[in-house]
Design a protein around this motif. Structure first.
Motif, PDB file in Angstrom:
ATOM      1  N   TYR A 240       6.501  40.576  60.995  1.00 11.34           N
ATOM      2  CA  TYR A 240       5.926  39.911  59.823  1.00 11.34           C
ATOM      3  C   TYR A 240       4.728  39.064  60.258  1.00 11.34           C
ATOM      4  O   TYR A 240       4.869  38.134  61.054  1.00 11.34           O
ATOM      5  CB  TYR A 240       6.988  39.052  59.135  1.00 11.34           C
ATOM      6  CG  TYR A 240       8.200  39.851  58.716  1.00 11.34           C
ATOM      7  CD1 TYR A 240       8.115  40.782  57.678  1.00 11.34           C
ATOM      8  CD2 TYR A 240       9.408  39.707  59.380  1.00 11.34           C
ATOM      9  CE1 TYR A 240       9.214  41.529  57.311  1.00 11.34           C
ATOM     10  CE2 TYR A 240      10.517  40.456  59.014  1.00 11.34           C
ATOM     11  CZ  TYR A 240      10.412  41.372  57.981  1.00 11.34           C
ATOM     12  OH  TYR A 240      11.502  42.131  57.610  1.00 11.34           O
ATOM     13  N   GLU A 243       3.159  35.281  55.325  1.00 12.03           N
ATOM     14  CA  GLU A 243       4.255  34.999  54.403  1.00 12.03           C
ATOM     15  C   GLU A 243       3.766  35.090  52.959  1.00 12.03           C
ATOM     16  O   GLU A 243       2.963  34.254  52.530  1.00 12.03           O
ATOM     17  CB  GLU A 243       4.815  33.593  54.678  1.00 12.03           C
ATOM     18  CG  GLU A 243       5.439  33.470  56.058  1.00 12.03           C
ATOM     19  CD  GLU A 243       5.885  32.057  56.375  1.00 12.03           C
ATOM     20  OE1 GLU A 243       5.912  31.226  55.440  1.00 12.03           O
ATOM     21  OE2 GLU A 243       6.200  31.789  57.549  1.00 12.03           O
ATOM     22  N   ARG A 246       6.166  34.939  47.194  1.00 16.17           N
ATOM     23  CA  ARG A 246       7.480  35.373  46.706  1.00 16.17           C
ATOM     24  C   ARG A 246       7.606  36.873  46.902  1.00 16.17           C
ATOM     25  O   ARG A 246       6.653  37.614  46.765  1.00 16.17           O
ATOM     26  CB  ARG A 246       7.669  35.041  45.221  1.00 16.17           C
ATOM     27  CG  ARG A 246       7.844  33.556  44.917  1.00 16.17           C
ATOM     28  CD  ARG A 246       8.184  33.300  43.454  1.00 16.17           C
ATOM     29  NE  ARG A 246       7.058  33.595  42.580  1.00 16.17           N
ATOM     30  CZ  ARG A 246       7.017  34.534  41.663  1.00 16.17           C
ATOM     31  NH1 ARG A 246       8.071  35.321  41.470  1.00 16.17           N
ATOM     32  NH2 ARG A 246       5.953  34.700  40.918  1.00 16.17           N
ATOM     33  N   GLY A 249      10.576  41.105  50.893  1.00 17.07           N
ATOM     34  CA  GLY A 249      11.558  41.208  51.968  1.00 17.07           C
ATOM     35  C   GLY A 249      11.831  42.653  52.359  1.00 17.07           C
ATOM     36  O   GLY A 249      11.501  43.595  51.634  1.00 17.07           O
ATOM     37  N   THR A 250      12.440  42.821  53.521  1.00 16.54           N
ATOM     38  CA  THR A 250      12.884  44.143  53.969  1.00 16.54           C
ATOM     39  C   THR A 250      14.346  44.302  53.564  1.00 16.54           C
ATOM     40  O   THR A 250      15.194  43.507  53.977  1.00 16.54           O
ATOM     41  CB  THR A 250      12.740  44.294  55.487  1.00 16.54           C
ATOM     42  OG1 THR A 250      11.372  44.089  55.853  1.00 16.54           O
ATOM     43  CG2 THR A 250      13.176  45.687  55.935  1.00 16.54           C
ATOM     44  N   THR A 251      14.638  45.294  52.742  1.00 18.94           N
ATOM     45  CA  THR A 251      15.977  45.461  52.187  1.00 18.94           C
ATOM     46  C   THR A 251      16.724  46.608  52.855  1.00 18.94           C
ATOM     47  O   THR A 251      16.123  47.616  53.250  1.00 18.94           O
ATOM     48  CB  THR A 251      15.906  45.736  50.673  1.00 18.94           C
ATOM     49  OG1 THR A 251      15.204  46.967  50.448  1.00 18.94           O
ATOM     50  CG2 THR A 251      15.176  44.602  49.955  1.00 18.94           C
ATOM     51  N   GLU A 258      18.913  41.611  52.833  1.00 16.03           N
ATOM     52  CA  GLU A 258      17.468  41.450  52.690  1.00 16.03           C
ATOM     53  C   GLU A 258      16.981  40.477  53.752  1.00 16.03           C
ATOM     54  O   GLU A 258      17.485  39.353  53.864  1.00 16.03           O
ATOM     55  CB  GLU A 258      17.088  40.948  51.301  1.00 16.03           C
ATOM     56  CG  GLU A 258      15.576  40.791  51.132  1.00 16.03           C
ATOM     57  CD  GLU A 258      15.151  40.557  49.690  1.00 16.03           C
ATOM     58  OE1 GLU A 258      13.969  40.258  49.455  1.00 16.03           O
ATOM     59  OE2 GLU A 258      16.017  40.673  48.790  1.00 16.03           O
ATOM     60  N   VAL A 259      16.001  40.917  54.536  1.00 14.63           N
ATOM     61  CA  VAL A 259      15.410  40.087  55.584  1.00 14.63           C
ATOM     62  C   VAL A 259      14.121  39.485  55.037  1.00 14.63           C
ATOM     63  O   VAL A 259      13.228  40.213  54.596  1.00 14.63           O
ATOM     64  CB  VAL A 259      15.124  40.908  56.852  1.00 14.63           C
ATOM     65  CG1 VAL A 259      14.482  40.025  57.925  1.00 14.63           C
ATOM     66  CG2 VAL A 259      16.413  41.545  57.382  1.00 14.63           C
ATOM     67  N   ALA A 260      14.018  38.171  55.072  1.00 12.50           N
ATOM     68  CA  ALA A 260      12.843  37.484  54.540  1.00 12.50           C
ATOM     69  C   ALA A 260      11.641  37.704  55.458  1.00 12.50           C
ATOM     70  O   ALA A 260      11.780  37.698  56.688  1.00 12.50           O
ATOM     71  CB  ALA A 260      13.126  35.986  54.398  1.00 12.50           C
ATOM     72  N   PRO A 261      10.449  37.879  54.877  1.00 14.40           N
ATOM     73  CA  PRO A 261       9.239  38.136  55.669  1.00 14.40           C
ATOM     74  C   PRO A 261       8.639  36.844  56.229  1.00 14.40           C
ATOM     75  O   PRO A 261       7.587  36.379  55.787  1.00 14.40           O
ATOM     76  CB  PRO A 261       8.311  38.813  54.662  1.00 14.40           C
ATOM     77  CG  PRO A 261       8.694  38.220  53.343  1.00 14.40           C
ATOM     78  CD  PRO A 261      10.183  37.993  53.425  1.00 14.40           C
ATOM     79  N   LYS A 262       9.286  36.263  57.214  1.00 18.26           N
ATOM     80  CA  LYS A 262       8.846  35.014  57.829  1.00 18.26           C
ATOM     81  C   LYS A 262       7.824  35.305  58.929  1.00 18.26           C
ATOM     82  O   LYS A 262       8.086  36.095  59.845  1.00 18.26           O
ATOM     83  CB  LYS A 262      10.058  34.279  58.405  1.00 18.26           C
ATOM     84  CG  LYS A 262       9.738  33.031  59.216  1.00 18.26           C
ATOM     85  CD  LYS A 262       9.174  31.931  58.350  1.00 18.26           C
ATOM     86  CE  LYS A 262       8.962  30.650  59.181  1.00 18.26           C
ATOM     87  NZ  LYS A 262       8.282  29.596  58.383  1.00 18.26           N
ATOM     88  N   LYS A 292       1.470  40.469  51.502  1.00 16.24           N
ATOM     89  CA  LYS A 292       2.289  40.583  52.702  1.00 16.24           C
ATOM     90  C   LYS A 292       1.580  41.485  53.705  1.00 16.24           C
ATOM     91  O   LYS A 292       1.057  42.544  53.358  1.00 16.24           O
ATOM     92  CB  LYS A 292       3.666  41.185  52.354  1.00 16.24           C
ATOM     93  CG  LYS A 292       4.572  41.386  53.573  1.00 16.24           C
ATOM     94  CD  LYS A 292       5.925  41.958  53.197  1.00 16.24           C
ATOM     95  CE  LYS A 292       5.876  43.424  52.879  1.00 16.24           C
ATOM     96  NZ  LYS A 292       7.211  44.043  52.755  1.00 16.24           N
TER      97      LYS A 292
END
Length: 305
Positions: A240, A243, A246, A249-251, A258-262, A292
């Motif tokens: 990533y 950021e 909103r 994420g990767t689902t 769901e992995v947040a795009p940090k 993103k």
């Protein structure tokens, strides 16, 4: 109480599963129907697989077929209509002793989350802010509408499921890329030369990549051509680079993760066979605000040239 140990797979349930397969019902729909009726997910999957295996063994000349070719049947998705591929060695971070940190050669990487089935690991501090910015700036002038691999021909094609802009770097084409590629190879214990070149993607508001598998479908006619260069894909690393405000994420729909795009974080997942049983179905959720940027690294069985 262990719910699983108290749920019995009855003859009536087996007959119902076979009927659904013969009617061409999607595996996910059958699974959801069983879960809605109170079945534990693992029990439901075991019931589907064992039932279809026994059914097909008793009728080898008449395998269950879906009624609509575009929608795989329960049998096809559970791997029972054809022989399930044999698993192969895959990349694997050194997590046997549950470390909080891993030495990736030139950087100390955080282990934030680890899942075994599917094999998904979330890493922190994988890239510095400066590396994220540099990747974006090197990629920006070369962006074009993202393509997907056309497994029917072995080439590339536009796909309505993928609405990002992207580009590919050649492996090792700059000092920045060589440093990051060496870090990733060390982190997941896989030869550097088995990696494809890094791909950078830009997702604007509304852009997404619907759930898909990264391995190449063995049933498609173009797959043998693709596999001549390095064999199958066996793992993916998503980095990533910024950021979004909103979304994005990767689902992993099979496990509702769901992995947040940090920024600076990454997610690794592997798949030891080209089959849905790996539960490696994943997607890029729509970006709801902002944009993103990610970089993706695919790892192959063998040297990729």
């Amino acid at each position: 109480m262990n719910t699983r140990s108290h749920q019995q797979i009855t003859p009536e349930l087996r007959a119902w599963i076979v009927a659904q397969a013969q009617a061409g019902q999607p595996a996910e729909a059958v699974l959801q129907a069983m879960k809605a009726s109170g079945w534990d997910e693992d029990v439901a999957i075991d019931a589907m697989e064992s039932t279809l295996r026994a059914h097909l063994a008793s009728q080898p000349a008449t395998p269950v077929q879906p009624s609509a070719p575009a929608q795989p049947s329960v049998a096809a998705q559970s791997g029972e209509a054809t022989q399930q591929p044999t698993g192969v060695p895959v990349p694997e971070p050194a997590l046997s002793e549950s470390p909080l940190y891993l030495d990736a050669g030139d950087r100390r990487v955080y282990v934030l989350q680890s899942m075994r089935n599917p094999r998904v690991v979330v890493f922190g501090n994988l890239l510095s802010d400066e590396e994220c910015d540099a990747l974006i700036e090197e990629a920006r002038p070369r962006l074009a509408r993202s393509l997907t691999v056309a497994t029917k021909t072995g080439g590339e094609e536009l796909n309505d499921d993928r609405t990002s802009n992207g580009m590919f770097f050649q492996r090792g084409e700059s000092e920045l890329l060589r440093r990051i590629e060496a870090r990733l190879a060390t982190l997941v214990n896989w030869p550097l030369e088995n990696g494809e070149g890094l791909q950078v993607l830009q997702y604007r508001p509304g852009a997404e990549y619907k759930p898909h598998y990264d391995y190449f479908d063995p049933a498609e006619p173009g797959t043998p051509t693709i596999l001549k260069r390095g064999g199958q894909r066996v793992a993916t690393i998503i980095l990533y680079l910024n950021e979004p405000e909103r979304g994005g994420g990767t689902t992993f729909p099979d496990v509702q993760l769901e992995v947040a795009p940090k920024r600076g974080h990454g997610v690794f997942f592997s798949y030891d066979r080209a089959h849905p049983s790996t539960r490696s179905l994943h997607g890029g959720a729509p970006v709801l605000a902002g944009e993103k940027w990610i970089a993706t690294k695919w790892l192959r069985e063998r040297r990729f040239d």
